[in-house]
Design a protein around this motif. Structure first.
Motif, PDB file in Angstrom:
ATOM      1  N   GLU A   1      -5.321   3.494  -2.092  1.00  8.37           N
ATOM      2  CA  GLU A   1      -6.444   2.976  -1.309  1.00  8.37           C
ATOM      3  C   GLU A   1      -7.441   2.258  -2.219  1.00  8.37           C
ATOM      4  O   GLU A   1      -8.009   1.232  -1.852  1.00  8.37           O
ATOM      5  CB  GLU A   1      -7.131   4.132  -0.578  1.00  8.37           C
ATOM      6  CG  GLU A   1      -8.028   3.705   0.542  1.00  8.37           C
ATOM      7  CD  GLU A   1      -7.292   3.271   1.798  1.00  8.37           C
ATOM      8  OE1 GLU A   1      -7.956   2.723   2.704  1.00  8.37           O
ATOM      9  OE2 GLU A   1      -6.067   3.484   1.891  1.00  8.37           O
ATOM     10  N   LYS A   2      -7.642   2.777  -3.411  1.00 10.70           N
ATOM     11  CA  LYS A   2      -8.547   2.149  -4.379  1.00 10.70           C
ATOM     12  C   LYS A   2      -7.878   0.949  -5.048  1.00 10.70           C
ATOM     13  O   LYS A   2      -8.480  -0.129  -5.165  1.00 10.70           O
ATOM     14  CB  LYS A   2      -8.959   3.162  -5.434  1.00 10.70           C
ATOM     15  CG  LYS A   2      -9.865   2.576  -6.511  1.00 10.70           C
ATOM     16  CD  LYS A   2     -10.219   3.612  -7.568  1.00 10.70           C
ATOM     17  CE  LYS A   2     -11.095   3.025  -8.661  1.00 10.70           C
ATOM     18  NZ  LYS A   2     -11.428   4.014  -9.714  1.00 10.70           N
ATOM     19  N   ASN A   3      -6.640   1.124  -5.491  1.00 10.60           N
ATOM     20  CA  ASN A   3      -5.977   0.061  -6.243  1.00 10.60           C
ATOM     21  C   ASN A   3      -5.675  -1.162  -5.386  1.00 10.60           C
ATOM     22  O   ASN A   3      -5.807  -2.307  -5.843  1.00 10.60           O
ATOM     23  CB  ASN A   3      -4.688   0.594  -6.875  1.00 10.60           C
ATOM     24  CG  ASN A   3      -4.946   1.587  -7.996  1.00 10.60           C
ATOM     25  OD1 ASN A   3      -6.094   1.801  -8.387  1.00 10.60           O
ATOM     26  ND2 ASN A   3      -3.900   2.209  -8.508  1.00 10.60           N
TER      27      ASN A   3
ATOM     28  N   GLY B   1      -8.707  -3.158  -4.634  1.00  9.26           N
ATOM     29  CA  GLY B   1      -9.050  -3.869  -5.863  1.00  9.26           C
ATOM     30  C   GLY B   1      -8.236  -5.137  -6.027  1.00  9.26           C
ATOM     31  O   GLY B   1      -8.765  -6.186  -6.430  1.00  9.26           O
TER      32      GLY B   1
ATOM     33  N   ALA C   1     -11.559  12.068  -1.157  1.00 13.35           N
ATOM     34  CA  ALA C   1     -11.507  10.774  -1.851  1.00 13.35           C
ATOM     35  C   ALA C   1     -10.854   9.723  -0.967  1.00 13.35           C
ATOM     36  O   ALA C   1     -11.328   8.581  -0.891  1.00 13.35           O
ATOM     37  CB  ALA C   1     -10.742  10.914  -3.164  1.00 13.35           C
TER      38      ALA C   1
ATOM     39  N   ARG D   1     -12.836   6.433   0.531  1.00 13.71           N
ATOM     40  CA  ARG D   1     -12.341   5.094   0.211  1.00 13.71           C
ATOM     41  C   ARG D   1     -11.966   4.324   1.471  1.00 13.71           C
ATOM     42  O   ARG D   1     -12.228   3.119   1.572  1.00 13.71           O
ATOM     43  CB  ARG D   1     -11.155   5.199  -0.749  1.00 13.71           C
ATOM     44  CG  ARG D   1     -11.600   5.643  -2.135  1.00 13.71           C
ATOM     45  CD  ARG D   1     -10.454   5.957  -3.064  1.00 13.71           C
ATOM     46  NE  ARG D   1     -10.971   6.336  -4.388  1.00 13.71           N
ATOM     47  CZ  ARG D   1     -10.212   6.694  -5.399  1.00 13.71           C
ATOM     48  NH1 ARG D   1      -8.893   6.733  -5.264  1.00 13.71           N
ATOM     49  NH2 ARG D   1     -10.753   6.997  -6.570  1.00 13.71           N
ATOM     50  N   ARG D   2     -11.365   5.020   2.428  1.00 11.10           N
ATOM     51  CA  ARG D   2     -11.014   4.343   3.686  1.00 11.10           C
ATOM     52  C   ARG D   2     -12.285   3.909   4.423  1.00 11.10           C
ATOM     53  O   ARG D   2     -12.324   2.817   4.993  1.00 11.10           O
ATOM     54  CB  ARG D   2     -10.155   5.274   4.545  1.00 11.10           C
ATOM     55  CG  ARG D   2      -9.769   4.729   5.934  1.00 11.10           C
ATOM     56  CD  ARG D   2      -9.050   3.388   5.894  1.00 11.10           C
ATOM     57  NE  ARG D   2      -7.808   3.387   5.163  1.00 11.10           N
ATOM     58  CZ  ARG D   2      -6.607   3.600   5.706  1.00 11.10           C
ATOM     59  NH1 ARG D   2      -6.502   3.867   6.988  1.00 11.10           N
ATOM     60  NH2 ARG D   2      -5.509   3.522   4.953  1.00 11.10           N
TER      61      ARG D   2
ATOM     62  N   SER E   1     -15.130   3.047   3.066  1.00 15.35           N
ATOM     63  CA  SER E   1     -15.624   1.883   2.341  1.00 15.35           C
ATOM     64  C   SER E   1     -14.784   0.651   2.651  1.00 15.35           C
ATOM     65  O   SER E   1     -15.320  -0.452   2.850  1.00 15.35           O
ATOM     66  CB  SER E   1     -15.616   2.170   0.836  1.00 15.35           C
ATOM     67  OG  SER E   1     -15.966   1.018   0.099  1.00 15.35           O
ATOM     68  N   ASN E   2     -13.477   0.822   2.718  1.00 12.99           N
ATOM     69  CA  ASN E   2     -12.590  -0.310   2.978  1.00 12.99           C
ATOM     70  C   ASN E   2     -12.754  -0.834   4.400  1.00 12.99           C
ATOM     71  O   ASN E   2     -12.693  -2.044   4.637  1.00 12.99           O
ATOM     72  CB  ASN E   2     -11.141   0.086   2.710  1.00 12.99           C
ATOM     73  CG  ASN E   2     -10.891   0.332   1.236  1.00 12.99           C
ATOM     74  OD1 ASN E   2     -11.684  -0.080   0.384  1.00 12.99           O
ATOM     75  ND2 ASN E   2      -9.810   1.012   0.905  1.00 12.99           N
TER      76      ASN E   2
END
Length: 201
Positions: A77-79, A82, A139, A143-144, A146-147
């Motif tokens: 989710e982070k990568n 990015g 986490a 992240r979801r 934020s996305n």
């Protein structure tokens, strides 16, 4: 002369509006957000309340546990976001649209299918990098959230910025669908683990 001037202004205004419409449509935005919300909801409801022996169970020594699947999802989710935001750097390039390898639905079909197994890249591998299973789930949800906020608010030209994936070129909007479909793929993997004959009940 006046009519000619008005006509010229009208043409310039039309061109200006056309050039400014480089963000995704409301339909595209809704589709991505609906899929992101649905895949999050399914994953969270599936793993909520699991016991330690359940989340750490492995079908065999070469398989991931539910905890490792969830960590991989959180890392991805982070990568992936990015990569998407990196793809948005620089000028858009509509000339590349003809090189896009797949339609939106084909992208989702490819990533959600469990028929073909692919070894993930090292930076996406689970390494017990969060504070236990609950920390990993938090986490992912953070992240979801934020996305999804990014997808709701972005005015970026997602259709004319691109990412090179092993299977071909995709646009950055498709990158968002890929990220959401990736969650569904590994949610299905978790279901396979839970359906195993030796899975702790």
């Amino acid at each position: 002369m006046m009519k000619k001037t008005i006509l010229t202004l009208a043409i310039l205004l039309t061109v200006s509006v056309a050039l400014s419409q480089t963000t995704i449509s409301n339909t595209e935005r809704k589709k991505a957000l609906t899929h992101l919300k649905a895949t999050q909801s399914e994953l969270v409801s599936l793993v909520n309340g699991l016991e330690e022996n359940q989340v750490n169970f492995k079908m065999d020594e070469n398989s991931w546990s539910i905890a490792e699947c969830l960590e991989h999802i959180a890392i991805s989710e982070k990568n992936l976001i990015g990569m998407i935001q990196g793809g948005l750097e620089g000028e858009s390039d509509p000339s590349k649209r003809s090189e896009v390898a797949m339609s939106d639905d084909q992208i989702l079909g490819l990533i959600t299918s469990r028929e073909q197994k692919v070894k993930t890249r090292k930076e996406f591998e689970p390494t017990n990098s969060f504070d236990g299973f609950d920390g990993t789930l938090k986490a992912f949800k953070d992240r979801r959230k934020s996305n999804m906020k990014f997808v709701k608010s972005t005015d970026a030209d997602l259709r004319n910025h691109f990412l090179q994936f092993p299977f071909g070129l995709i646009d950055t909007y498709q990158g968002i669908l890929f990220m959401s479909g990736h969650t569904e793929r590994h949610t299905n993997q978790i279901k396979e683990i839970m359906a195993s004959a030796n899975y702790p009940k």
